[in-house]
Design a protein around this motif. Structure first.
Motif, PDB file in Angstrom:
ATOM      1  N   GLN A   1       2.976  67.330 -23.857  1.00 43.97           N
ATOM      2  CA  GLN A   1       4.106  67.651 -24.728  1.00 43.97           C
ATOM      3  C   GLN A   1       5.310  68.124 -23.916  1.00 43.97           C
ATOM      4  O   GLN A   1       6.455  67.788 -24.228  1.00 43.97           O
ATOM      5  N   GLU A   2       5.043  68.892 -22.867  1.00 44.45           N
ATOM      6  CA  GLU A   2       6.127  69.374 -22.016  1.00 44.45           C
ATOM      7  C   GLU A   2       6.798  68.226 -21.274  1.00 44.45           C
ATOM      8  O   GLU A   2       8.012  68.226 -21.078  1.00 44.45           O
ATOM      9  N   LEU A   3       6.021  67.243 -20.850  1.00 42.83           N
ATOM     10  CA  LEU A   3       6.618  66.078 -20.188  1.00 42.83           C
ATOM     11  C   LEU A   3       7.611  65.392 -21.118  1.00 42.83           C
ATOM     12  O   LEU A   3       8.703  64.993 -20.705  1.00 42.83           O
ATOM     13  N   GLN A   4       7.245  65.250 -22.382  1.00 47.08           N
ATOM     14  CA  GLN A   4       8.142  64.615 -23.343  1.00 47.08           C
ATOM     15  C   GLN A   4       9.373  65.478 -23.576  1.00 47.08           C
ATOM     16  O   GLN A   4      10.488  64.965 -23.665  1.00 47.08           O
ATOM     17  N   ARG A   5       9.180  66.788 -23.686  1.00 48.44           N
ATOM     18  CA  ARG A   5      10.322  67.689 -23.903  1.00 48.44           C
ATOM     19  C   ARG A   5      11.307  67.626 -22.744  1.00 48.44           C
ATOM     20  O   ARG A   5      12.529  67.709 -22.940  1.00 48.44           O
ATOM     21  N   LEU A   6      10.792  67.453 -21.545  1.00 52.72           N
ATOM     22  CA  LEU A   6      11.627  67.436 -20.348  1.00 52.72           C
ATOM     23  C   LEU A   6      12.269  66.071 -20.097  1.00 52.72           C
ATOM     24  O   LEU A   6      13.023  65.916 -19.143  1.00 52.72           O
ATOM     25  N   GLY A   7      11.966  65.098 -20.949  1.00 54.62           N
ATOM     26  CA  GLY A   7      12.541  63.770 -20.748  1.00 54.62           C
ATOM     27  C   GLY A   7      11.997  63.076 -19.525  1.00 54.62           C
ATOM     28  O   GLY A   7      12.736  62.408 -18.790  1.00 54.62           O
ATOM     29  N   ALA A   8      10.696  63.199 -19.286  1.00 52.71           N
ATOM     30  CA  ALA A   8      10.069  62.561 -18.120  1.00 52.71           C
ATOM     31  C   ALA A   8      10.274  61.054 -18.177  1.00 52.71           C
ATOM     32  O   ALA A   8      10.322  60.463 -19.252  1.00 52.71           O
ATOM     33  N   PRO A   9      10.398  60.397 -17.030  1.00 50.80           N
ATOM     34  CA  PRO A   9      10.560  58.933 -17.026  1.00 50.80           C
ATOM     35  C   PRO A   9       9.321  58.262 -17.591  1.00 50.80           C
ATOM     36  O   PRO A   9       8.213  58.812 -17.550  1.00 50.80           O
ATOM     37  N   ARG A  10       9.485  57.053 -18.110  1.00 53.28           N
ATOM     38  CA  ARG A  10       8.363  56.339 -18.710  1.00 53.28           C
ATOM     39  C   ARG A  10       7.254  56.075 -17.704  1.00 53.28           C
ATOM     40  O   ARG A  10       6.077  56.007 -18.062  1.00 53.28           O
ATOM     41  N   SER A  11       7.616  55.941 -16.442  1.00 54.34           N
ATOM     42  CA  SER A  11       6.601  55.685 -15.409  1.00 54.34           C
ATOM     43  C   SER A  11       5.575  56.803 -15.307  1.00 54.34           C
ATOM     44  O   SER A  11       4.472  56.589 -14.772  1.00 54.34           O
ATOM     45  N   VAL A  12       5.906  57.991 -15.804  1.00 56.20           N
ATOM     46  CA  VAL A  12       4.988  59.116 -15.677  1.00 56.20           C
ATOM     47  C   VAL A  12       3.657  58.820 -16.352  1.00 56.20           C
ATOM     48  O   VAL A  12       2.596  59.256 -15.895  1.00 56.20           O
ATOM     49  N   TRP A  13       3.687  58.004 -17.419  1.00 55.70           N
ATOM     50  CA  TRP A  13       2.442  57.723 -18.143  1.00 55.70           C
ATOM     51  C   TRP A  13       1.537  56.799 -17.336  1.00 55.70           C
ATOM     52  O   TRP A  13       0.307  56.872 -17.451  1.00 55.70           O
ATOM     53  N   LEU A  14       2.115  55.965 -16.493  1.00 60.61           N
ATOM     54  CA  LEU A  14       1.300  55.165 -15.585  1.00 60.61           C
ATOM     55  C   LEU A  14       0.694  56.063 -14.508  1.00 60.61           C
ATOM     56  O   LEU A  14      -0.465  55.893 -14.131  1.00 60.61           O
ATOM     57  N   TRP A  15       1.478  57.023 -14.013  1.00 60.53           N
ATOM     58  CA  TRP A  15       0.949  57.944 -13.010  1.00 60.53           C
ATOM     59  C   TRP A  15      -0.259  58.698 -13.570  1.00 60.53           C
ATOM     60  O   TRP A  15      -1.233  58.945 -12.851  1.00 60.53           O
ATOM     61  N   VAL A  16      -0.189  59.065 -14.852  1.00 59.47           N
ATOM     62  CA  VAL A  16      -1.319  59.746 -15.488  1.00 59.47           C
ATOM     63  C   VAL A  16      -2.519  58.810 -15.550  1.00 59.47           C
ATOM     64  O   VAL A  16      -3.645  59.204 -15.217  1.00 59.47           O
ATOM     65  N   LEU A  17      -2.303  57.567 -15.950  1.00 68.45           N
ATOM     66  CA  LEU A  17      -3.402  56.602 -16.026  1.00 68.45           C
ATOM     67  C   LEU A  17      -4.045  56.366 -14.667  1.00 68.45           C
ATOM     68  O   LEU A  17      -5.257  56.170 -14.559  1.00 68.45           O
ATOM     69  N   GLU A  18      -3.239  56.365 -13.621  1.00 65.36           N
ATOM     70  CA  GLU A  18      -3.752  56.084 -12.279  1.00 65.36           C
ATOM     71  C   GLU A  18      -4.730  57.152 -11.784  1.00 65.36           C
ATOM     72  O   GLU A  18      -5.466  56.922 -10.817  1.00 65.36           O
ATOM     73  N   GLU A  19      -4.746  58.312 -12.442  1.00 64.34           N
ATOM     74  CA  GLU A  19      -5.719  59.338 -12.078  1.00 64.34           C
ATOM     75  C   GLU A  19      -7.128  58.936 -12.493  1.00 64.34           C
ATOM     76  O   GLU A  19      -8.111  59.486 -11.985  1.00 64.34           O
ATOM     77  N   ASP A  20      -7.237  58.004 -13.458  1.00 64.51           N
ATOM     78  CA  ASP A  20      -8.544  57.600 -13.986  1.00 64.51           C
ATOM     79  C   ASP A  20      -9.352  58.812 -14.438  1.00 64.51           C
ATOM     80  O   ASP A  20     -10.560  58.931 -14.174  1.00 64.51           O
ATOM     81  N   GLU A  21      -8.664  59.688 -15.133  1.00 64.64           N
ATOM     82  CA  GLU A  21      -9.273  60.902 -15.668  1.00 64.64           C
ATOM     83  C   GLU A  21      -9.548  60.687 -17.155  1.00 64.64           C
ATOM     84  O   GLU A  21      -8.616  60.542 -17.946  1.00 64.64           O
TER      85      GLU A  21
END
Length: 279
Positions: free
Chosen positions: A44-64
């Protein structure tokens, strides 16, 4: 001093210096250690801060497994990518397929893969037939992780229309080699940044304002720790040399951070310069 929403950024920068030095600075500035966050709050904080769309790929790349559901439920995630998440496709360096965690963030949401219709011309044919941005985005919906090689080969044989290329490029899961094939002109790179498609180091070095960037990096410690090491490698030497254990330099940074209009490296250098000039 009222820290407000800027404290996460200070916490991130303090994590880049020696723990003993960070403790001295925390006492001087009157701040405690960062609070622990759950995954959903961090997202939620990432969205509030206006994180770039690429951030969601970075999250996926963790394979968590515990964070894949966050990307699945993000409003900007295309259906083809959602299907990949549901099937358990790994996005990082591992080869183990990872099903969705049992306790998803939205227990009432359907976790069935979605059938994505392909037009009468087939996937490549529909991409070639796209003559508007809208039709291109519709055509791109059917592109799955297994299709990128075919898309790249088709473009090499005969360049795809500009609208189709751009709609493909906007997909956060578009491979970097395919994006490079579609365009490398500075104007193209600028449009990518505007669309929120960035590399992490580029994001750290060029994006403004720094309070938002540093906030994203702070929550990235939980959501994309492996990719975050790229940011640490860039910023750690600079923070240690310009700020180090100097409480005065950190106090200047804390005062500048809420309204500073430059980049993160510029903020760090400016804070150190002002503190040293005052002596």
């Amino acid at each position: 001093m009222t820290w407000g929403n800027n404290l996460p950024g200070v916490h991130f920068l303090l994590s880049l210096v020696e723990p003993g030095d960070a403790a001295v600075v925390r006492r001087r500035l009157g701040i405690g250690k960062p609070e622990r966050h759950v995954y959903s709050r961090a997202a939620q904080e990432l969205q509030r801060l206006g994180a770039p769309r690429s951030v969601w790929l970075w999250v996926l790349e963790e394979d968590e497994p515990r964070t894949r559901g966050l990307v699945f439920h993000h409003s900007g995630t295309p259906d083809a990518l959602k299907n990949d998440i549901l099937r358990g496709r790994p996005f990082g360096r591992g080869e183990t397929w990872l099903p969705m965690a049992e306790h998803c963030v939205d227990a009432f949401c359907s976790h069935e893969t979605r059938e994505i219709p392909v037009g009468p011309n087939g996937m490549i044919g529909e991409l070639r037939a796209a003559r508007t941005m809208g039709t291109a985005r519709i055509a791109v919906r059917s592109v799955t992780s297994e299709d990128w090689a075919e898309v790249a080969a088709a473009d090499e044989a005969e360049p795809l229309p500009g609208y189709a290329r751009w709609a493909l490029t906007e997909r956060i899961d578009c491979p970097a080699r395919v994006r490079t094939q579609f365009g490398s002109h500075p104007k193209f790179a600028h449009r990518l940044r505007q669309a929120g498609i960035v590399e992490l180091v580029q994001y750290v070095e060029t994006t403004r304002p720094p309070h938002a960037v540093l906030g994203v990096l702070h929550f990235g410690r939980l959501l994309f720790p492996r990719r975050l090491e790229e940011a640490v490698a860039v910023l750690s030497p600079l923070v240690r040399s310009e700020l180090g254990a100097d409480p005065d330099a950190w106090a200047v940074l804390a005062q500048l951070l809420p309204t500073f209009a430059g980049t993160v490296p510029e903020l760090v250098r400016t804070s150190g310069a002002i503190a040293h000039a005052g002596r």
